[in-house]
Design a protein around this motif. Structure first.
Motif, mmCIF file in Angstrom:
data_model
loop_
_atom_site.group_PDB
_atom_site.id
_atom_site.type_symbol
_atom_site.label_atom_id
_atom_site.label_comp_id
_atom_site.label_asym_id
_atom_site.label_seq_id
_atom_site.Cartn_x
_atom_site.Cartn_y
_atom_site.Cartn_z
ATOM 1 N N ASP A 200 0.872 -1.183 0.000
ATOM 2 C CA ASP A 200 0.000 0.000 0.000
ATOM 3 C C ASP A 200 0.915 1.242 0.000
ATOM 4 N N HIS A 201 1.113 1.807 -1.192
ATOM 5 C CA HIS A 201 2.148 2.852 -1.333
ATOM 6 C C HIS A 201 1.823 4.124 -0.563
ATOM 7 N N ALA A 202 0.548 4.465 -0.490
ATOM 8 C CA ALA A 202 0.158 5.669 0.267
ATOM 9 C C ALA A 202 0.483 5.476 1.747
ATOM 10 N N ARG A 203 0.160 4.290 2.256
ATOM 11 C CA ARG A 203 0.450 4.009 3.674
ATOM 12 C C ARG A 203 1.955 4.001 3.920
ATOM 13 N N GLU A 205 4.271 5.629 2.254
ATOM 14 C CA GLU A 205 4.721 7.029 2.220
ATOM 15 C C GLU A 205 4.460 7.722 3.545
ATOM 16 N N ARG A 206 3.225 7.506 4.066
ATOM 17 C CA ARG A 206 2.840 8.157 5.315
ATOM 18 C C ARG A 206 3.732 7.676 6.456
ATOM 19 N N TRP A 207 3.946 6.355 6.521
ATOM 20 C CA TRP A 207 4.785 5.775 7.574
ATOM 21 C C TRP A 207 6.203 6.350 7.505
ATOM 22 N N ARG A 209 7.229 9.160 6.212
ATOM 23 C CA ARG A 209 7.230 10.580 6.590
ATOM 24 C C ARG A 209 7.170 10.713 8.121
#
Ligand code: ADE
Length: 232
Positions: A200-203, A205-207, A209
């Protein structure tokens, strides 16, 4: 980009420039690095490049003559105007922003000192940008030249295999880099965080960051402050 390094010890820096990313960048024509021995510009038969300080005191001081001659000869060799850089613990502190600035120049001329210091008229006459790589004293500028060249060259377009990889690293966005993992998924009981295996690329990225922010706050709150409260 063209980089000239003026040093009394070319043999100390040349093997470094012939290795790894800096060597590859030269092989692909992104940068051309040339070392010049300041001693080749000594005027006397002892090939002197340093002398005792006027007024007494310990150590030796780098003389003006050989260094001025070396700078002028090297600059004449190639018409591109050079940004002159002198490596000294008295200089402004080198950081990623300065590396980025230098990476935007066409030509750098780096002067490595040795001995107790430079005759002050070298500063006065050559007007170099004075750079320190940190608050400690090295025996000479050579290790600092390797640090500076490495930090600059890896920012040149195409120097890293993957053009993106300089963007995510520590400092590039004012934050330290997030934790990285590679195979195997489990090593001596230590696991890779499951989010990185989720796809899950969005997750992800968030992690990353959040981890960057946490790590910067824990380890380098000074950087974190600079990023969130820029000094006008
Ligand atoms: N020469 C000696 N010490 C140095 C330092 N800390 N940075 C750059 N050049 C140096």
């Amino acid at each position: 980009m063209r980089i000239d390094v003026l040093t009394l010890f070319p043999e100390a820096v040349e093997p470094f420039f012939a290795s790894s990313i800096v060597a590859r960048a030269q092989a692909s024509g992104i940068v051309s690095i040339r070392c010049t021995n300041i001693r080749d510009f000594a005027a006397d038969r002892h090939r002197s490049v340093d002398d005792r300080p006027f007024g007494g005191g310990p150590g030796m001081v780098m003389m003006c003559g050989p260094l001025f001659d070396a700078v002028e000869k090297v600059e004449r060799d190639e018409p591109t105007p050079a940004t002159r850089i002198m490596l000294t613990p008295q200089g402004e502190r080198f950081d990623q922003a300065t590396a980025r600035e230098f990476a935007g120049r066409d030509r750098l001329l780096i002067i490595c000192g040795h001995y107790e210091g430079f005759d002050e008229r070298i500063r006065q006459g050559l007007r170099p940008r004075e750079i320190s790589i940190g608050d400690y004293v090295l025996s000479g500028g050579e290790p600092a030249a390797m640090v500076l060249v490495d930090a600059v060259v890896r920012l040149l377009p195409g120097a890293l295999g993957d053009d993106q990889s300089a963007d995510n690293e520590s400092f590039s966005n004012g934050l330290l880099e997030y934790p990285q993992y590679t195979r195997p998924r489990e090593f001596r009981g230590m696991e890779v965080p499951p989010v990185l295996l989720s796809g899950d690329h969005a997750r992800i990225e968030r992690w990353r960051r959040e981890e960057s922010i946490r790590r910067t706050g824990d380890r380098r709150p000074d950087l974190w402050k600079e990023t969130t409260e820029p000094s006008s």
